[in-house]
Structure formats: structure tokens, C-alpha cells
Design an enzyme around this catalytic site. Structure first.
Site: not given
Length: 191
Positions: A127, A88, A13, A144, A133
């Protein structure tokens, strides 16, 4: 053009929002960016949002709604905008409807990037390694995805019923996905 860009975490996105916004000459508005800007500027809304963000909680609708309303009221958003990360919840859908109606316009399209769930997990794990991360573990990524499915499915249904949902295959190279989005949006009438 007034757009929403939706898709599960890792669907691309953020990457696509930049290209779509540039194509239509509108700002890409990310609620995450709005939160971070308000927090770094120490605005009253930022102070409020930070309390929830620091606790790992969602920022309440009333704070989020006000931040989005303030942002889409800025002059650069007058010809349109692309929202990433908002709405959301169903309550936020209703709030956004009111914000846009107030301007005398309507939402033109809701683009949903569809990506195979296992591909998303691999993208996010990669990623996480690239960006360092450590909190993006496979368990967290899968959670998630569950949260996205629980919260977003009703919104997708609402926009499908309104006839403004555009589903785009988010698999493949970035430029291929961008072309699919442009092709799908080129036939959408603008308000």
C-alpha cells in the site's frame, strides 16, 4: 445495529466498514475521518485535535470522546452505527458504554479482523508503494503493530468477557472476508 470494527493496521477495516455499514443501513464512523472533518471545518474541537495531530501525538480521550459523542448523536446514527478506530483505550470503552446506554441501546457486536502479522506487513508495504506513502517503512509498520497489540489486547478481552466479540478471519479476497463478516453478524440480535 451498533458495531465496532477492530483489527490491526492493514487488516482491511476501512474497506470492510463500507460494506458492513451499507449492508445494515448505518453510517460507518471513522475517528480519523471525524478528526479530518473537524480540522478542515476549523471547529474548536478540530483546532484542539490539530495541535496533537501535528505533533504526531494521539488526540486526548476527552477530545476524541466528544467528537464521537457528537457524531453518534446525529440523526443518521439513530438506527445504529459502525465505529472504526474507536475505542482505543479502556477509558474510551467506559465512555462509549455511557454514550450508548444514554440512547437506551447497547453495543451489539465487536468484530475483530484477524490477519497474520507478516501478511499485514506485506499489505502495508505494498500500500505504501501504491499510495506513495514514504513514511510507511517496515520499521514504522512493525511499531504500529506493537502499539495496536499493546493498546487493543485489553479491549478485545473486555468485549470477549461480555460475550459480544466476533472474531473473523481477515485473510483472503475482500469479498470472502465480507461474506465471513455477514455470516457472523447475521446471528447477532440487534438492540
Amino acid at each position: 445495529m451498533r458495531l465496532i470494527l477492530m483489527g490491526p493496521p492493514g487488516a482491511g477495516k476501512g474497506t470492510q466498514a463500507r460494506f458492513v455499514a451499507e449492508h445494515f443501513g448505518i453510517p460507518a464512523i471513522s475517528t480519523g475521518d471525524i478528526f479530518r472533518a473537524n480540522v478542515s471545518q476549523g471547529t474548536p474541537l478540530g483546532v484542539e485535535a490539530k495541535r496533537f495531530m501535528d505533533a504526531g501525538e494521539y488526540v486526548p480521550d476527552e477530545v476524541t470522546n466528544l467528537m464521537v459523542r457528537n457524531r453518534i448523536d446525529e440523526p443518521d446514527a439513530e438506527p445504529g452505527f459502525l465505529l472504526d478506530g474507536y475505542p482505543r483505550t479502556l477509558a474510551q470503552v467506559t465512555e462509549l458504554d455511557g454514550m450508548i446506554a444514554f440512547t437506551g441501546h447497547r453495543l451489539d457486536a465487536v468484530v475483530v479482523l484477524t490477519v497474520d502479522p507478516e501478511e499485514l506487513v506485506q499489505r502495508l508495504l505494498q500500500r505504501a508503494q501504491t499510495d506513495g506513502r514514504a513514511d510507511d517503512t517496515e520499521d514504522v509498520i512493525r511499531r504500529r503493530q506493537e502499539v495496536y497489540s499493546e493498546q487493543t489486547e485489553p479491549l478485545i478481552g473486555v468485549y470477549r468477557e461480555r460475550g459480544i466479540l466476533v472474531e473473523v478471519d481477515g485473510m483472503g479476497e475482500v469479498d470472502e472476508v465480507t461474506t465471513r463478516i455477514f455470516d457472523a453478524l447475521d446471528v447477532v440480535p440487534q438492540s
